[in-house]
Design a protein around this motif. Sequence first.
Motif, short mmCIF file in Angstrom:
data_model
loop_
_atom_site.label_atom_id
_atom_site.label_comp_id
_atom_site.label_asym_id
_atom_site.label_seq_id
_atom_site.Cartn_x
_atom_site.Cartn_y
_atom_site.Cartn_z
N THR A 32 48.54 32.06 47.39
CA THR A 32 48.65 32.85 48.62
C THR A 32 47.27 33.12 49.21
N PHE A 33 47.29 33.53 50.48
CA PHE A 33 46.04 33.76 51.21
C PHE A 33 46.19 35.02 52.05
N GLY A 34 45.23 35.95 51.94
CA GLY A 34 45.21 37.13 52.81
C GLY A 34 46.18 38.21 52.40
N ASN A 35 46.23 39.26 53.22
CA ASN A 35 47.11 40.38 52.94
C ASN A 35 48.58 40.05 53.15
N THR A 36 48.86 39.10 54.05
CA THR A 36 50.26 38.76 54.32
C THR A 36 50.75 37.60 53.44
N GLU A 37 49.89 37.17 52.52
CA GLU A 37 50.25 36.15 51.53
C GLU A 37 50.77 34.85 52.16
N LEU A 38 49.95 34.31 53.06
CA LEU A 38 50.26 32.99 53.60
C LEU A 38 50.22 31.97 52.46
N PRO A 39 51.08 30.98 52.50
CA PRO A 39 51.05 29.96 51.44
C PRO A 39 49.81 29.08 51.57
N SER A 40 48.92 29.18 50.61
CA SER A 40 47.71 28.35 50.58
C SER A 40 47.05 28.49 49.21
N PRO A 41 46.61 27.39 48.61
CA PRO A 41 45.93 27.46 47.31
C PRO A 41 44.42 27.65 47.43
N LEU A 42 43.92 27.89 48.66
CA LEU A 42 42.47 27.91 48.89
C LEU A 42 41.75 28.93 48.01
N MET A 43 42.39 30.06 47.72
CA MET A 43 41.74 31.12 46.94
C MET A 43 42.13 31.08 45.45
N ASP A 44 42.79 30.02 45.01
CA ASP A 44 43.36 30.02 43.66
C ASP A 44 42.33 30.09 42.54
N ARG A 45 41.08 29.67 42.79
CA ARG A 45 40.08 29.72 41.72
C ARG A 45 39.30 31.02 41.70
N LEU A 46 39.77 32.00 42.49
CA LEU A 46 39.23 33.35 42.40
C LEU A 46 40.09 34.16 41.45
N GLU A 51 25.84 39.75 35.83
CA GLU A 51 26.60 40.73 35.05
C GLU A 51 27.33 41.69 35.98
N SER A 52 26.63 42.16 36.99
CA SER A 52 27.24 43.08 37.95
C SER A 52 28.36 42.39 38.72
N HIS A 53 28.12 41.15 39.08
CA HIS A 53 29.10 40.36 39.81
C HIS A 53 30.38 40.22 38.99
N GLN A 54 30.23 39.91 37.71
CA GLN A 54 31.39 39.73 36.84
C GLN A 54 32.12 41.05 36.60
N ASP A 55 31.36 42.15 36.50
CA ASP A 55 31.96 43.47 36.27
C ASP A 55 32.84 43.91 37.43
N GLY A 56 32.58 43.37 38.63
CA GLY A 56 33.35 43.78 39.80
C GLY A 56 34.57 42.92 40.06
N ALA A 57 34.95 42.08 39.09
CA ALA A 57 36.02 41.10 39.32
C ALA A 57 37.38 41.73 39.61
N LYS A 58 37.61 42.96 39.15
CA LYS A 58 38.91 43.59 39.40
C LYS A 58 39.04 44.08 40.84
N GLU A 59 37.90 44.34 41.48
CA GLU A 59 37.94 44.87 42.85
C GLU A 59 37.53 43.85 43.90
N TYR A 60 36.75 42.85 43.52
CA TYR A 60 36.19 41.91 44.48
C TYR A 60 36.56 40.47 44.13
N PRO A 61 36.50 39.56 45.11
CA PRO A 61 36.81 38.15 44.84
C PRO A 61 35.69 37.47 44.06
N VAL A 62 35.97 37.08 42.83
CA VAL A 62 34.99 36.46 41.94
C VAL A 62 35.55 35.13 41.42
N PHE A 63 34.76 34.09 41.46
CA PHE A 63 35.14 32.76 40.96
C PHE A 63 35.36 32.83 39.45
N VAL A 64 36.48 32.28 39.00
CA VAL A 64 36.80 32.30 37.57
C VAL A 64 35.67 31.72 36.74
N GLY A 65 35.05 30.64 37.23
CA GLY A 65 33.99 29.98 36.49
C GLY A 65 32.65 30.66 36.55
#
Length: 375
Positions: A265-279, A170-184
């Motif tokens: 995108t990936f990182g602060n400089t938005e490198l092209p990569s789908p690696l983080m797309d399910r977050l 529950e805490s993990h899901q509540d932090g989804a706006k600020e932290y990287p959380v898996f959609v599933g």
Amino acid sequence: MPKPIAGQDPSAALRTIYQSAVDHQRGTIFVGDSQVSHRSALGRLFKANPVRHKQSIDQFKLLLQQAHPGEAKAIDQLLTASYAKGRLTTGAVKRAYAFLNEPAQHKFRIDYPQAGLTDAQKLDFEDRKALAVLQDPKTIRTVCDYAQRLADRMESSEAFTDLHAELFLESHQDGAKEYPVFVGAKDIPRTKAGLISYLRETAAGSHSDKQVLLLSMMWGLPKQVAEAEKLEEVRLIDRLYAQKVKAGKQHEATHDAGAVTKPGTFGNTELPSPLMDRLMPHQKEREAVRVLPEPNPRIAKFLAQGKPYISGYSGMANCGSTVFPLLGDDMRSPEAKRYGEALAAFIVGSGEHSYPEVYKSLNLSLRHLQLGQDF
């Protein structure tokens, strides 16, 4: 020249001196009988050979040379300021102990390819490094191995219950706006067995982003398990967080609605990569915070050194370090170091911090957990 202290192992003697310096925080360390009535550990240590002022530096230097015979030049440099002042200070003791007991190869560090890079160029270099780390087959195997070991530890733990699992998710899901959380993550059963299955099935699966899915959970989960088991290291790491990490954060959020991660995108400089797309899209610290007009000394030091500041020392890295004492791993081991690098790359790639911020927190945990340096 002072004589060696009879019956004392040099390393043990240095540890005693260092601990006294830590206990008394700051000031001058005297080792003569009349000066150590309030410092009983040093009084006992030097009772057979009472010395004063400059002689205390010589005695300390002798112990350093006995414990580290191959570091004569470094020892002389470390004590230069003490000789100039004519006294041995707590700062000199702590610096010498840290330098000689924390070899460079144990530290997490970032080396930029050249001098004079702008913040944007440094962050671009960091994002490329993080992406390469997370895609490295050895890194993926290490993350999966840690996930399986964490699952085993959770399964054998009587203290970690369904209630702890439910509260964590529950805490993990509540932090989804600020932290990287898996959609599933919302679909994981709110039970201990559900968490264990998620770790094991993801680690054993064939998804190309499984290392990211695991790390999105594992930067916080080990601490919850360790807290349920009342692991002493958690209390110590929490104290370290309060004193060093939380105190190092000094910024104001702009609450810019557009300051979130973007798909593909990936990182602060938005490198092209789908690696983080399910977050889930979450706030990027670089865009969402700004330094206060008068930053505290820790942040000012970051800025003065030309480090790409985003939001201060990384609480995520500090929290994630709990996995090492929980699983009984030495942070200096090759496997643990690789996992630490994976954790750092995940935090950088999700836009939460720059590498210096993450490494600073990991190195604080390294000093604290493995090298006994409580500062």
